[in-house]
Write a protein that holds these residues in place. Structure first.
Motif, PDB file in Angstrom:
ATOM      1  N   ALA B 424      -1.699  16.769  39.582  1.00 27.94           N
ATOM      2  CA  ALA B 424      -3.163  16.815  39.673  1.00 27.94           C
ATOM      3  C   ALA B 424      -3.749  15.480  39.219  1.00 27.94           C
ATOM      4  O   ALA B 424      -3.248  14.854  38.295  1.00 27.94           O
ATOM      5  CB  ALA B 424      -3.711  17.944  38.809  1.00 27.94           C
ATOM      6  N   ILE B 425      -4.804  15.046  39.898  1.00 25.16           N
ATOM      7  CA  ILE B 425      -5.461  13.790  39.546  1.00 25.16           C
ATOM      8  C   ILE B 425      -6.583  14.105  38.568  1.00 25.16           C
ATOM      9  O   ILE B 425      -7.318  15.081  38.740  1.00 25.16           O
ATOM     10  CB  ILE B 425      -6.025  13.113  40.818  1.00 25.16           C
ATOM     11  N   LYS B 426      -6.717  13.290  37.531  1.00 21.63           N
ATOM     12  CA  LYS B 426      -7.791  13.476  36.566  1.00 21.63           C
ATOM     13  C   LYS B 426      -8.619  12.208  36.575  1.00 21.63           C
ATOM     14  O   LYS B 426      -8.138  11.153  36.180  1.00 21.63           O
ATOM     15  CB  LYS B 426      -7.157  13.730  35.191  1.00 21.63           C
ATOM     16  N   ALA B 434      -5.157  16.492  45.096  1.00 21.32           N
ATOM     17  CA  ALA B 434      -4.830  15.513  46.136  1.00 21.32           C
ATOM     18  C   ALA B 434      -5.072  16.128  47.526  1.00 21.32           C
ATOM     19  O   ALA B 434      -5.552  15.452  48.435  1.00 21.32           O
ATOM     20  CB  ALA B 434      -3.387  15.065  45.996  1.00 21.32           C
ATOM     21  N   THR B 435      -4.792  17.422  47.648  1.00 23.18           N
ATOM     22  CA  THR B 435      -4.920  18.095  48.947  1.00 23.18           C
ATOM     23  C   THR B 435      -6.325  17.964  49.522  1.00 23.18           C
ATOM     24  O   THR B 435      -6.504  17.765  50.720  1.00 23.18           O
ATOM     25  CB  THR B 435      -4.610  19.605  48.788  1.00 23.18           C
ATOM     26  N   ALA B 451      -2.154  10.543  52.103  1.00 28.49           N
ATOM     27  CA  ALA B 451      -1.848  11.016  50.750  1.00 28.49           C
ATOM     28  C   ALA B 451      -2.897  10.449  49.810  1.00 28.49           C
ATOM     29  O   ALA B 451      -3.558   9.453  50.121  1.00 28.49           O
ATOM     30  CB  ALA B 451      -0.461  10.550  50.327  1.00 28.49           C
ATOM     31  N   ALA B 452      -3.071  11.109  48.660  1.00 28.25           N
ATOM     32  CA  ALA B 452      -3.983  10.586  47.633  1.00 28.25           C
ATOM     33  C   ALA B 452      -3.263  10.659  46.297  1.00 28.25           C
ATOM     34  O   ALA B 452      -2.581  11.643  45.997  1.00 28.25           O
ATOM     35  CB  ALA B 452      -5.267  11.404  47.595  1.00 28.25           C
ATOM     36  N   ILE B 453      -3.388   9.595  45.522  1.00 27.01           N
ATOM     37  CA  ILE B 453      -2.758   9.576  44.193  1.00 27.01           C
ATOM     38  C   ILE B 453      -3.753   9.042  43.168  1.00 27.01           C
ATOM     39  O   ILE B 453      -4.766   8.428  43.527  1.00 27.01           O
ATOM     40  CB  ILE B 453      -1.487   8.680  44.164  1.00 27.01           C
ATOM     41  N   ALA B 463      -7.868   6.265  38.682  1.00 24.11           N
ATOM     42  CA  ALA B 463      -8.669   5.935  39.858  1.00 24.11           C
ATOM     43  C   ALA B 463      -7.905   6.450  41.070  1.00 24.11           C
ATOM     44  O   ALA B 463      -6.671   6.415  41.097  1.00 24.11           O
ATOM     45  CB  ALA B 463      -8.867   4.426  39.951  1.00 24.11           C
ATOM     46  N   ILE B 464      -8.656   6.947  42.053  1.00 25.85           N
ATOM     47  CA  ILE B 464      -8.015   7.541  43.223  1.00 25.85           C
ATOM     48  C   ILE B 464      -7.725   6.471  44.271  1.00 25.85           C
ATOM     49  O   ILE B 464      -8.590   5.641  44.582  1.00 25.85           O
ATOM     50  CB  ILE B 464      -8.929   8.629  43.832  1.00 25.85           C
ATOM     51  N   VAL B 465      -6.509   6.483  44.792  1.00 24.94           N
ATOM     52  CA  VAL B 465      -6.154   5.602  45.906  1.00 24.94           C
ATOM     53  C   VAL B 465      -5.790   6.493  47.091  1.00 24.94           C
ATOM     54  O   VAL B 465      -5.015   7.443  46.944  1.00 24.94           O
ATOM     55  CB  VAL B 465      -4.959   4.687  45.550  1.00 24.94           C
TER      56      VAL B 465
END
Lengths: 87, 529
Positions: B424-426, B434-435, B451-453, B463-465
């Protein structure tokens, strides 16, 4: 539009992708429209410091100075006149 | 006896009706006002056909009307569903489809932007708008909140609801899938209020500023602790840190809560926080991620007489731990120990208790363990399970919350965060799946997969990439991809940058290998877009 204005406009468009949607008017309110949020303000302040050597004090963090491209531009140009800073 | 959420308000209103309850800009409401206005809206909800356990979405900016709406829904025996005002129609549509509210309270601006998702929702019969002018929607009854609040219908409302009833649903993201609705009973909400006000020592003289959204359990809890103790809650929407500083001074605020990115903003070198004194500010609390140590040091320097209370928790079980302020010097990196009336234990893969210093999963047992996810028994059963340490005879009597967080406990029972079990991204205090980001990225023309990480970031935590692969023979422009994302998601979910790659690393099962993707993105020294 001045060079400063063009640069600021480019920065806003590249950093705040919501600005890309539709044509960004220089007078458009960036805060009310949700284009720039409170964390985004921090990015703008860092940009002004890096690009234009403009140091923004907390008292200057006001909608009058930050809420549109044209307000950001005149704020930056005014700061130059006061401090003599230039890029 | 106070056993429903709105009873907290009613008890304080009968003790001291003229006491200031709620402040928002120029608006000031006493406890008697708040009680009367929420009763008027409760009558209107019932008149519009709301029945016990019916859901009501509340999709408003932080405002007096928003607070009145929560309390009115509770009075009418319904379930309030706070919807973060930053959400876009895509996310709002999901929430409405998932919990099928019978009514929604919103503004005309939101109503316009969400017209389609409101129209598509057949269960939604009534729309309350908090804006003055009237609008109309096909097949929906539209009622005006201002008119309702002006009607002097102050007869008490009676509901047959009990504390075991569902009181609220808070939407939160996991590591995968769309956001899930965490179900909180009135008993959960009241236990959370009692517990937090015990360790924060909330009393009637407190003036609590509310910045954290009410769609967060932490934000909602602040409001309830204030109401329970007859304190004053000051609502604040802000863009600039000095608006917060001015509010602290003007309103003589005693308690302030935030997430790590908020404190980073407030502790900036230029911040006027460093040039004022705050004799009234009794405590500040942090949750939603660890506060960076340099930020903590700056805050303590600028707020020498203020207690700093670090907390940890997840919506599924409200808060779990807090670090008593007197322990801060000795254990600055600790997430603290169990909140009152709560047991926290750490278990290893075998399901047995960890030794001090051994890393295991944090398990939460206590009265704030939620009822699970709305309409999703499978996900609920993964997170809420029987107590592995209970004797067999008691095992089925209650459920404990498996947090998915890896921690270790020291000899004195203090806990230290060691990582998440999943990906999970915080970011900026939000848990983001990410989904959800990937589904937006994948919907872009010419994107084959995405994809997102989350990557480490000083201010945001992560930070989201966004990483996208173009379809064969097509090209993608990172700027255009970002622009599309920004039109479909609030800013906190929008990637900070986009990487265009030729393929995504996969596991043996053909799923995206997030670990190697993360090291590829962070290790390659790529320049920001």
């Amino acid at each position: 539009m001045s060079e400063t204005g063009k640069k600021i406009r480019e920065f806003v468009i590249s950093r705040f992708p919501l600005a890309k949607q539709g044509r960004l008017d220089d007078e458009q309110d960036l805060l009310q429209s949700g284009i720039i949020d409170s964390l985004g303000i921090l990015e703008v302040v860092n940009y002004l410091s890096e690009e234009f050597s403009v140091v923004v004090s907390d008292e200057e963090l006001l909608p009058e100075n930050f809420s549109s491209i044209s307000k950001l531009t005149s704020f930056t140009e005014r700061k130059w006149q006061i401090t003599g800073a230039s890029d | 006896m106070e056993y429903l959420t709105h009873h907290l308000l009613e008890a304080s209103a009968s003790k001291d009706p003229s006491k200031e309850a709620l402040v928002h800009g120029e608006q000031r409401l006493s406890y008697a006002d708040l009680d009367a206005l929420s009763t008027r809206l409760a009558h209107a909800l019932i008149d519009a056909g709301l029945r016990r356990m019916d859901r009501v979405g509340i999709y408003l900016e932080k405002s007096v009307d928003q607070v009145i709406s929560f309390l009115a829904v509770s009075k009418a025996g319904g379930v309030f569903v706070p919807i973060n005002h930053l959400l876009f129609p895509e996310q709002v549509g999901h929430i409405l489809q998932d919990c099928r509210p019978q009514a929604i309270v919103t503004s005309n601006a939101h109503l316009e932007s969400c017209r389609q998702v409101l129209d598509d929702n057949a269960d939604l019969g009534v729309v309350f708008t908090a804006t003055e002018s009237a609008v109309s929607l096909e097949n929906k009854q539209v009622l005006n909140v201002k008119e309702i609040l002006a009607r002097e219908n102050d007869e008490p409302v009676h509901t047959r609801a009990i504390s075991n009833d569902l009181g609220a649903i808070l939407y939160t993201s996991g590591s995968t899938g769309r956001p899930k609705g965490v179900m909180l009973s009135h008993a959960n909400l009241i236990a959370g209020s009692r517990i937090a006000s015990t360790y924060l020592n909330i009393h009637a003289a407190d003036r609590i500023v509310s910045i954290v959204p009410f769609s967060f359990d932490y934000g909602l809890n602040q409001l309830l602790t204030g109401l329970e103790h007859g304190a004053t809650v000051v609502l604040l929407n802000f863009h600039f840190p000095n608006e917060v500083v001015n509010c602290l001074i003007r309103e003589k605020i005693t308690g302030l809560a935030g997430v790590p990115s908020f404190w980073s903003l407030l502790a900036q070198p230029s911040s006027s926080l460093h040039r004022h004194e705050f004799p009234d500010l009794r405590y500040i609390t942090n949750t939603g991620g660890a506060m960076p140590q340099p930020v903590l040091a700056k805050l303590r320097e600028s707020l020498p007489t203020t207690d700093v209370v670090l907390m940890y928790g997840l919506t599924e079980a409200f808060r779990s731990t807090y670090l008593p302020p007197q322990e801060l010097d000795r254990r600055p990196t600790s997430m603290g120990r169990a909140i009152p009336d709560t047991e926290i234990f750490v278990i290893n893969e075998d399901g047995t208790l960890c030794e001090p210093g051994e890393v295991g999963e944090l398990i939460h047992r206590g009265p704030t363990v939620s009822l699970g996810y709305w309409g999703n028994a499978e996900a609920t059963n993964r997170v809420l399970r029987s107590n592995p340490l209970a004797p067999p005879e008691l095992r089925d009597t209650e459920r404990v919350c498996y947090s998915g967080d890896l921690v270790e406990m020291d000899e004195d029972g203090f806990l230290y965060f060691r990582g998440r079990r999943d990906s999970a991204i915080k970011s900026a205090g939000y848990r983001i799946s990410a989904t959800e980001i990937e589904s937006v990225l994948s919907s872009i023309e010419h994107v084959r997969e995405a994809a997102a990480i989350g990557i480490p970031d000083d201010v945001l935590g992560q930070a989201i990439v966004g990483i996208v692969v173009a379809q064969d023979g097509e090209t993608l422009d990172p700027g255009e991809v970002l622009g599309f994302c920004a039109s479909k998601m609030p800013r906190y979910m929008t990637p900070r940058r986009i990487e265009i790659v030729s393929d995504l690393p996969k596991t043996a099962h053909g799923k995206i290998d997030y670990q190697s993707l993360r090291s590829r993105i962070t290790g390659a020294g790529v320049s920001p877009a």
